[in-house]
Structures are given as structure tokens and as C-alpha cells.
Write a protein that holds these residues in place. Structure first.
Motif, PDB file in Angstrom:
ATOM      1  N   TYR A  70       1.140  -1.373   0.184  1.00 40.97           N
ATOM      2  CA  TYR A  70       0.081  -0.146   0.027  1.00 40.97           C
ATOM      3  C   TYR A  70       0.783   1.496   0.290  1.00 40.97           C
ATOM      4  O   TYR A  70       1.802   1.552   0.824  1.00 40.97           O
ATOM      5  N   THR A  71       0.757   2.527  -0.543  1.00 40.65           N
ATOM      6  CA  THR A  71       1.067   3.046  -0.506  1.00 40.65           C
ATOM      7  C   THR A  71       0.521   4.786   0.634  1.00 40.65           C
ATOM      8  O   THR A  71      -0.582   4.375   0.576  1.00 40.65           O
TER       9      THR A  71
ATOM     10  N   THR B 254      -9.587   1.092  -4.846  1.00 38.89           N
ATOM     11  CA  THR B 254     -10.690   1.698  -6.575  1.00 38.89           C
ATOM     12  C   THR B 254     -11.352   1.094  -6.711  1.00 38.89           C
ATOM     13  O   THR B 254     -12.523   1.895  -7.774  1.00 38.89           O
ATOM     14  N   ASN B 255     -11.043  -0.630  -7.251  1.00 38.15           N
ATOM     15  CA  ASN B 255     -12.175  -0.820  -7.924  1.00 38.15           C
ATOM     16  C   ASN B 255     -13.137  -1.676  -7.477  1.00 38.15           C
ATOM     17  O   ASN B 255     -14.324  -2.667  -7.827  1.00 38.15           O
TER      18      ASN B 255
ATOM     19  N   GLU C 202      -3.796   3.585   0.466  1.00 32.37           N
ATOM     20  CA  GLU C 202      -3.814   3.415  -0.956  1.00 32.37           C
ATOM     21  C   GLU C 202      -3.173   1.821  -1.884  1.00 32.37           C
ATOM     22  O   GLU C 202      -2.067   2.539  -2.142  1.00 32.37           O
ATOM     23  N   GLN C 203      -4.679   1.806  -2.747  1.00 34.66           N
ATOM     24  CA  GLN C 203      -4.079   0.418  -3.399  1.00 34.66           C
ATOM     25  C   GLN C 203      -4.981   0.297  -4.093  1.00 34.66           C
ATOM     26  O   GLN C 203      -5.879   0.816  -4.629  1.00 34.66           O
ATOM     27  N   ASP C 204      -3.798   0.219  -5.631  1.00 38.58           N
ATOM     28  CA  ASP C 204      -5.052   0.162  -6.837  1.00 38.58           C
ATOM     29  C   ASP C 204      -6.452  -0.653  -6.886  1.00 38.58           C
ATOM     30  O   ASP C 204      -7.258  -0.582  -7.477  1.00 38.58           O
ATOM     31  N   PHE C 205      -5.936  -1.894  -6.023  1.00 34.98           N
ATOM     32  CA  PHE C 205      -7.562  -2.511  -6.008  1.00 34.98           C
ATOM     33  C   PHE C 205      -8.816  -2.001  -5.239  1.00 34.98           C
ATOM     34  O   PHE C 205     -10.170  -2.471  -5.491  1.00 34.98           O
TER      35      PHE C 205
END
Length: 364
Positions: free
Chosen positions: A218-219, A251-252, A246-249
């Protein structure tokens, strides 16, 4: 003559103070909420013949004047600072500051509160889980007193005894002990909650015990505004820094709020500017949420019965599940859950903070 002048000056100064603050109270706009106390302030009561005759109008008016008094927050700060630094009191309204952290005393163990909480959980088990193919887990989050109270001379509950009492009454669960993983720096200094960016080890332990693997990186994203927690009203402490991961998945992922019947973001960044910025996690006090993860590598589902501590932890568990349902029975009656949730073939986690369990009157 000099004595007379002093008396006149004293009377004039007192009159100026009383009439000045009275006039200020009348002319200044009423505030809707107290940002320091995170609660709505009493508004001017509407007078009616009934409320005037039964005396409730004057009682409400007194509460209104106390809430809307000019410089109210500043006077409260001065009072607290005087209690701590002049009269050397160890706490103010059960709130104390040690090692740069503010915390609220929660003592002694309230046996009736534990029994009540466990009776509500037992109802959930008997009604929805007893004859179903589910795996049930329990984990308890200590408050900051676990790290601060006893070592600094404050009364403290025996946490080992406290947790044992919960376990004995929830013998249908498998207990996951997260206490060895936690330390004081995992919590905010000015708030009661724990810090999401410090919870990787806790999330990994819970997941592994429930048969799930977490591997995402994660960021940390820092909120620009300083975070003033719930205990900021005690003293003007240095604000905390508030991060979310935050992590890309993420956001989905889709999070459905059963109250508003709308989809909400996992992190509601508008809440970062609200009276309680911690509510950016899962939009704060929500009774029933469904989070769907289309990127999940398994079809496993998780139901979490939780308080506000779960709000920042649940996003770190989403990776391992296709769906997580978050339930807060402080805001929704257990009697209606069968209308929204089908209990079958899920992991179920009871995740509660000790302060909620020791003061469980809020549970429905």
C-alpha cells in the motif's frame, strides 16, 4: 477615597463583563456544532405554552446558554489547563495526558456491561449462525489505557481477566489475540482510535488465522489538514497526522451503504474536512455496509461485527475476500439482519474495542 474608587472600579468591571458577555451572547450567531467536542450544540428552544408551564423551556434555555456561551472552548481549555498545571490534578473529567498521549479512564470492569454485550452476540449466534456452515472468530482491541494507565499510576482494568470473561461467554468463537502486536505508537495521540498505517501486522495475523493470505503493498497518503482527535478538547495538544493506505484494487471495490441505498468510496475524503476526520474510513458511523472486491482471487466472504475501530482495519482485509459485510449493531437492530444478509459459508469476525464492551449500552 482610594478604597471607594477601587470599589467603583470593581463594580464597573464586573458589570462590563456581565453585560458585555450577555450582549455578545445575544448578538453572536449560534454555532451548530462544537468542533472540539464533535457534537451538535443546543439551539434556541421554541417557547410554547406547554413548555413554559411545565418548566422544560427554561431547562432547555439554560442548556442553550451553556452551549452557546462566547469563548466557550477557550474557557474550557483554560479550566483544564488550570486543573492540570496549577492544581496538579492527574485527570480532568476522566481524561489524562501521559507520554504525549491523551486517554480516557475506563475503570472498573463492568460485569453487567460485558454480560449485556455477550447476550447480544449470543442472540446473533443463535439466530443466524448456530446451524450454518460458518467459521466464527473473536478479536478484542485494547484501548490506550492498556499501555498508559497502570504504568503511570492510574486505575486500570485487568485486561487478561476482561478478555477471559468475554471468551467464556463467547465459547462458540475462536479467539485471535492481537494484543502482542500492538504498542502505544499504533494509536493517535489526540484520539481514541488506532492508526491504519500501523495495522499491517494485525491485518496479516487476522487473515492468516481465518485462512486468508494478504500480499498487497500500500501507499500511505497523508491528509494535508492536521488531525485534531476527540481528546483535543482537553488541552491544545499538537495535532496528529492522518494517513490512509491506498492500493489500486481498492479503487475498483464497490461499497454499498444500506442506509442511503447508494455506493460510497472506501475512503470518503470529504470527511477529512468534517468534525471527525477519522470518518473518512468507510464513511464513519454506518450501520450496514457491503464491500465487493472484483479483483479477489477467491470466493470467500467475511462478515465483521464491529465498532469504529473496524473502519480503518477492514480495508486491509478486503484483498483476501470477494465480499465483506460490515455490521455495527450500535446503529442497526440484530432482529432485522436476516432481511439483508444470508448467513452461510462465510467467515465471521467479532472485532470490538474494550471501551465499547465495557460500556455496551449502545449495542442494540
Amino acid at each position: 477615597m482610594q478604597t471607594k474608587f477601587k470599589n467603583i472600579l470593581t463594580v464597573c468591571a464586573t458589570a462590563a463583563f456581565l453585560f458585555g458577555f450577555s450582549l455578545w451572547s445575544i448578538l453572536k450567531p449560534d454555532l451548530a456544532v462544537s468542533t472540539m467536542e464533535r457534537r451538535p450544540l443546543v439551539q434556541f428552544p421554541t417557547p410554547t405554552v406547554h413548555t413554559i408551564r411545565n418548566g422544560s423551556f427554561m431547562s432547555d434555555f439554560e442548556n442553550y446558554t451553556l452551549d452557546q456561551f462566547p469563548l466557550r472552548d477557550q474557557f474550557r481549555t483554560v479550566k483544564t489547563a488550570t486543573s492540570f498545571f496549577v492544581f496538579r490534578q492527574k485527570d480532568s473529567n476522566d481524561i489524562y495526558v501521559q507520554q504525549g498521549y491523551a486517554s480516557k479512564l475506563d475503570y472498573p470492569i463492568h460485569e453487567d456491561s460485558i454480560s449485556y454485550a455477550c447476550s447480544r452476540f449470543r442472540y446473533l449466534y443463535n439466530t443466524y449462525m448456530a446451524d450454518k456452515n460458518v467459521n466464527i472468530y473473536l478479536s478484542i482491541v485494547p484501548d490506550k489505557n492498556y499501555f498508559l494507565a497502570k504504568s503511570n499510576g492510574y486505575p486500570s482494568i485487568d485486561y487478561e481477566t476482561f478478555i477471559k470473561k468475554i471468551q467464556e461467554q463467547m465459547d462458540y468463537t475462536s479467539y485471535i489475540d492481537i494484543l502482542p502486536l500492538l504498542e502505544l505508537s499504533d494509536y493517535y495521540r489526540t484520539d481514541s482510535h488506532w492508526r491504519q498505517e500501523k495495522l499491517f501486522d494485525v491485518a496479516h495475523l487476522l487473515a492468516s488465522k481465518m485462512g486468508v493470505t494478504l500480499s498487497a503493498h500500500y501507499t500511505p497518503i497523508k491528509i494535508e489538514q492536521p488531525f485534531y482527535g476527540v481528546y483535543q478538547s482537553v488541552l491544545p495538544l499538537k495535532p496528529d497526522e492522518l494517513y490512509y493506505l491506498e492500493q489500486d484494487f481498492l479503487t475498483n471495490c464497490r461499497m454499498y451503504d444500506y442506509e442511503s441505498e447508494t455506493f460510497l468510496p472506501i475512503y470518503d475524503l470529504d470527511k477529512a474536512n468534517s468534525a471527525d476526520p477519522y470518518e473518512l474510513f468507510l464513511s464513519g458511523s454506518k450501520s450496514l455496509l457491503r464491500i465487493e472486491n472484483p479483483a479477489a482471487t477467491s470466493s470467500k466472504e467475511l462478515i465483521v461485527f464491529r465498532d469504529s475501530f473496524g473502519s480503518s482495519l477492514i480495508p486491509l482485509l478486503i484483498e483476501g475476500y470477494s465480499k465483506i459485510t460490515a455490521v455495527d449493531i450500535r446503529y442497526v437492530s440484530p432482529h432485522v439482519l436476516g432481511n439483508f444478509i444470508e448467513f452461510n459459508n462465510q467467515d465471521i469476525l467479532f472485532l470490538y474495542n474494550t471501551s465499547v464492551l465495557n460500556n455496551s449500552i449502545t449495542l442494540k
